[in-house]
Design an enzyme around this catalytic site. Structure first.
Site, PDB file in Angstrom:
ATOM      1  N   ASP A  34      31.615  29.825  44.740  1.00 17.41           N
ATOM      2  CA  ASP A  34      31.836  31.219  45.118  1.00 17.41           C
ATOM      3  C   ASP A  34      30.520  31.973  44.964  1.00 17.41           C
ATOM      4  OD1 ASP A  34      34.440  33.653  44.217  1.00 17.41           O
ATOM      5  OD2 ASP A  34      32.681  33.813  45.514  1.00 17.41           O
ATOM      6  N   GLU A  41      38.016  32.056  49.997  1.00 15.14           N
ATOM      7  CA  GLU A  41      37.784  33.508  50.111  1.00 15.14           C
ATOM      8  C   GLU A  41      36.996  33.828  51.377  1.00 15.14           C
ATOM      9  OE1 GLU A  41      35.397  35.143  46.898  1.00 15.14           O
ATOM     10  OE2 GLU A  41      36.211  37.127  47.295  1.00 15.14           O
ATOM     11  N   HIS A 100      33.299  45.247  43.739  1.00 17.52           N
ATOM     12  CA  HIS A 100      34.730  45.602  43.770  1.00 17.52           C
ATOM     13  C   HIS A 100      34.853  47.116  43.776  1.00 17.52           C
ATOM     14  CE1 HIS A 100      35.178  46.349  39.361  1.00 17.52           C
ATOM     15  NE2 HIS A 100      34.438  45.290  39.191  1.00 17.52           N
ATOM     16  N   GLU A 139      40.792  36.830  48.784  1.00 16.79           N
ATOM     17  CA  GLU A 139      40.686  35.548  48.087  1.00 16.79           C
ATOM     18  C   GLU A 139      42.037  35.212  47.467  1.00 16.79           C
ATOM     19  OE1 GLU A 139      37.994  35.870  44.485  1.00 16.79           O
ATOM     20  OE2 GLU A 139      37.832  37.899  45.278  1.00 16.79           O
ATOM     21  N   HIS A 199      39.769  42.144  46.969  1.00 19.00           N
ATOM     22  CA  HIS A 199      39.247  43.465  46.595  1.00 19.00           C
ATOM     23  C   HIS A 199      38.470  44.103  47.738  1.00 19.00           C
ATOM     24  CE1 HIS A 199      35.376  41.318  45.888  1.00 19.00           C
ATOM     25  NE2 HIS A 199      36.217  40.343  45.611  1.00 19.00           N
ATOM     26  N   ASP A 218      31.150  38.058  50.498  1.00 18.25           N
ATOM     27  CA  ASP A 218      31.704  37.390  49.329  1.00 18.25           C
ATOM     28  C   ASP A 218      32.647  36.322  49.865  1.00 18.25           C
ATOM     29  OD1 ASP A 218      33.867  38.576  46.585  1.00 18.25           O
ATOM     30  OD2 ASP A 218      33.070  36.589  47.081  1.00 18.25           O
TER      31      ASP A 218
HETATM   32  O1  LIG Z   1      37.354  39.369  39.686  1.00 20.34           O
HETATM   33  S1  LIG Z   1      36.550  40.519  40.011  1.00 20.34           S
HETATM   34  O2  LIG Z   1      35.787  41.068  38.942  1.00 20.34           O
HETATM   35  C1  LIG Z   1      37.580  41.720  40.639  1.00 20.34           C
HETATM   36  C2  LIG Z   1      37.595  43.045  40.289  1.00 20.34           C
HETATM   37  C3  LIG Z   1      38.575  43.794  40.972  1.00 20.34           C
HETATM   38  C4  LIG Z   1      39.315  43.061  41.822  1.00 20.34           C
HETATM   39  S2  LIG Z   1      38.728  41.437  41.794  1.00 20.34           S
HETATM   40  N1  LIG Z   1      35.504  40.036  41.175  1.00 20.34           N
HETATM   41  C5  LIG Z   1      34.362  40.876  41.467  1.00 20.34           C
HETATM   42  C6  LIG Z   1      33.132  40.292  40.776  1.00 20.34           C
HETATM   43  C7  LIG Z   1      32.789  40.716  39.499  1.00 20.34           C
HETATM   44  C8  LIG Z   1      31.656  40.195  38.883  1.00 20.34           C
HETATM   45  C9  LIG Z   1      30.909  39.220  39.531  1.00 20.34           C
HETATM   46  F1  LIG Z   1      29.834  38.708  38.936  1.00 20.34           F
HETATM   47  C10 LIG Z   1      31.253  38.775  40.814  1.00 20.34           C
HETATM   48  C11 LIG Z   1      32.383  39.313  41.419  1.00 20.34           C
HETATM   49  C12 LIG Z   1      36.081  39.198  42.200  1.00 20.34           C
HETATM   50  C13 LIG Z   1      35.179  38.071  42.599  1.00 20.34           C
HETATM   51  N2  LIG Z   1      34.508  37.291  41.783  1.00 20.34           N
HETATM   52  C14 LIG Z   1      33.855  36.404  42.576  1.00 20.34           C
HETATM   53  N3  LIG Z   1      34.163  36.646  43.857  1.00 20.34           N
HETATM   54  N4  LIG Z   1      34.978  37.723  43.873  1.00 20.34           N
HETATM   55 MN   LIG Z   2      33.933  35.510  45.570  1.00 19.97          MN
HETATM   56 MN   LIG Z   3      35.753  38.309  45.664  1.00 17.39          MN
END
Ligand SMILES: O=S(=O)(c1cccs1)N(Cc1ccc(F)cc1)Cc1ncn[nH]1
Ligand SMILES: [Mn+2]
Ligand SMILES: [Mn+2]
Ligand SMILES: [Mn+2]
Length: 369
Positions: free
Chosen positions: A142, A350, A230, A255, A222, A153
């Site tokens: 990812d 995703e 996000h 995702e 998101h 993303d």
């Molecule tokens: O789980 S999340 O924090 C989220 C927040 C609200 C709804 S989903 N996040 C966002 C993120 C946060 C920090 C990162 F370093 C990278 C991404 C989703 C995600 N992670 C990987 N791909 N998409």
């Molecule tokens: Mn992602």
């Molecule tokens: Mn994501």
């Protein structure tokens, strides 16, 4: 822009030199979900509005072209026996080569995650990680690419045991269903319900035990905005979500996560992903080394997420106490690995979708997923 330069194999030519004058490949075009949206496909006014946001769409398509090129290039070395740190760093380095990296204008939007088995997300190797991909693992790759803060993303699962095929297929189809149900004015709760129905229609048999695949109920897709991964709206993977609508002009990361475990993730293991809060403004940090570290983080990552090992790449050392201080005072938010129960297996796919006035564009759609 000079004449277009053909991409090499392996890819080494920055993608903006391969596609002259912003003629980057267009993503998959789908109609908005819902017959209440048919007016969009025909109206002249909506097509006119499509043309207004040229820069954003070209930035997104450039970032998507790089994401697709890199993940195709990477697939042959995502194999048993390869250290996880090599997978993450090679993918990140190739992204930076094909952009090419340009301060906060072009770069990684967040670290390349390589999350195994019961770890659903937000795992990438910290410095010194010796872990090696195994033949019975399912890895979620990812990573995010941005051009002028416009983020792609996208993620996919890799496994080697054919027993895991249905688990991977479940997330892939559930994500495609989520993408299909996206649309201006669509309710995100309807999307969650559609995702769960597809996800739970799959079953997987491991070591003679048959599991119905579950959606992870506390993870979500998101909304995404410029330099903000996000942006406030969450797209659930299960029924019963809030009656909040998607809106024209929004970008969503859709995702889904399928699991043989509890269907609920908790934070566990060492943190590798960090990000400054978008609305953090100025935080006065008393500890000298922490203040210096925050300056490095702000200058190099802004409000984008970063990996602990990226601080080493910038020449920082003995920074852990300062980093902990920045977390404790709220200047930096940690994003620890999100884990179902040990012994379980989680899959993910995703895509990033742009809800344009007349159509939606699945920007990260490739011929791989
Ligand atoms: O789980 S999340 O924090 C989220 C927040 C609200 C709804 S989903 N996040 C966002 C993120 C946060 C920090 C990162 F370093 C990278 C991404 C989703 C995600 N992670 C990987 N791909 N998409
Ligand atoms: Mn992602
Ligand atoms: Mn994501
Ligand atoms: Mn059409």
């Amino acid at each position: 822009d000079g004449p277009e330069i053909p991409q090499t194999d392996p890819p080494t030519v920055p993608v903006f030199k391969v596609y002259p004058k912003k003629s980057f490949p267009v993503g998959e075009i789908q109609e908005h979900w819902g017959d209440f949206n048919t007016f969009r496909m025909t109206s002249e006014e909506k097509r006119h509005l499509d043309r207004l946001d040229e820069t954003m769409i070209y930035d997104l398509r450039e970032a998507a072209a790089i994401h697709k090129t890199v993940r195709q290039w990477a697939r042959p070395f995502i194999k048993p026996g390869v250290p996880l740190i090599d997978i993450a760093t090679k993918i990140e380095q190739k992204v930076l080569e094909l952009l090419p990296k340009d301060g906060l204008n072009k770069g990684m939007a967040f670290p390349c995650g390589v999350s195994l088995n019961h770890v659903a997300a937000h795992y990438t190797s910290n410095p010194g990680d010796k872990w090696v991909l195994g033949e019975h693992d399912i890895a979620k790759i990812d990573f995010g690419v941005h051009v002028n803060g416009h983020i792609i993303d996208s993620a996919f699962s890799v496994h080697f045991d054919s027993e895991l095929d249905p688990l991977s297929e479940a997330a892939r189809e559930a994500t495609n269903t989520g993408v299909k149900h996206c649309g201006a004015d669509a309710y995100i709760s309807d999307i969650g319900e559609a995702i769960q129905e597809v996800m739970e229609s799959y079953e997987v048999t491991l070591n003679g035990k048959t599991h119905s695949v579950r959606s992870v109920r506390n993870l979500s897709g998101h909304s995404v905005q410029k330099y903000l991964i996000h942006a406030g709206k969450s797209v659930p993977l299960v029924r019963g979500g809030e009656r909040i609508r998607m809106e024209e002009g929004e970008v969503f990361a859709i995702e889904t996560f399928g699991t043989t475990g509890k269907g609920f993730v908790r934070e566990d293991l060492d943190t590798s992903h960090y990000m400054r809060p978008f609305d953090s403004g100025h935080v006065n940090v008393r500890m000298g080394k922490a203040r210096g570290l925050l300056k490095v983080i702000t200058e190099n990552f802004g409000t984008l997420a970063f990996a602990r090992r990226w601080l080493d790449d910038l020449g920082e050392s003995r920074y852990l106490l300062a980093l902990k201080h920045l977390v404790d005072c709220g200047a930096v938010e940690p994003y620890p690995p999100l884990c179902d129960v040990r012994g379980s297996f989680v899959s993910q796919f995703e895509h990033t979708v742009y809800l344009r006035p007349s159509h939606k564009e699945v920007l990260s759609r490739g011929d791989d997923y």
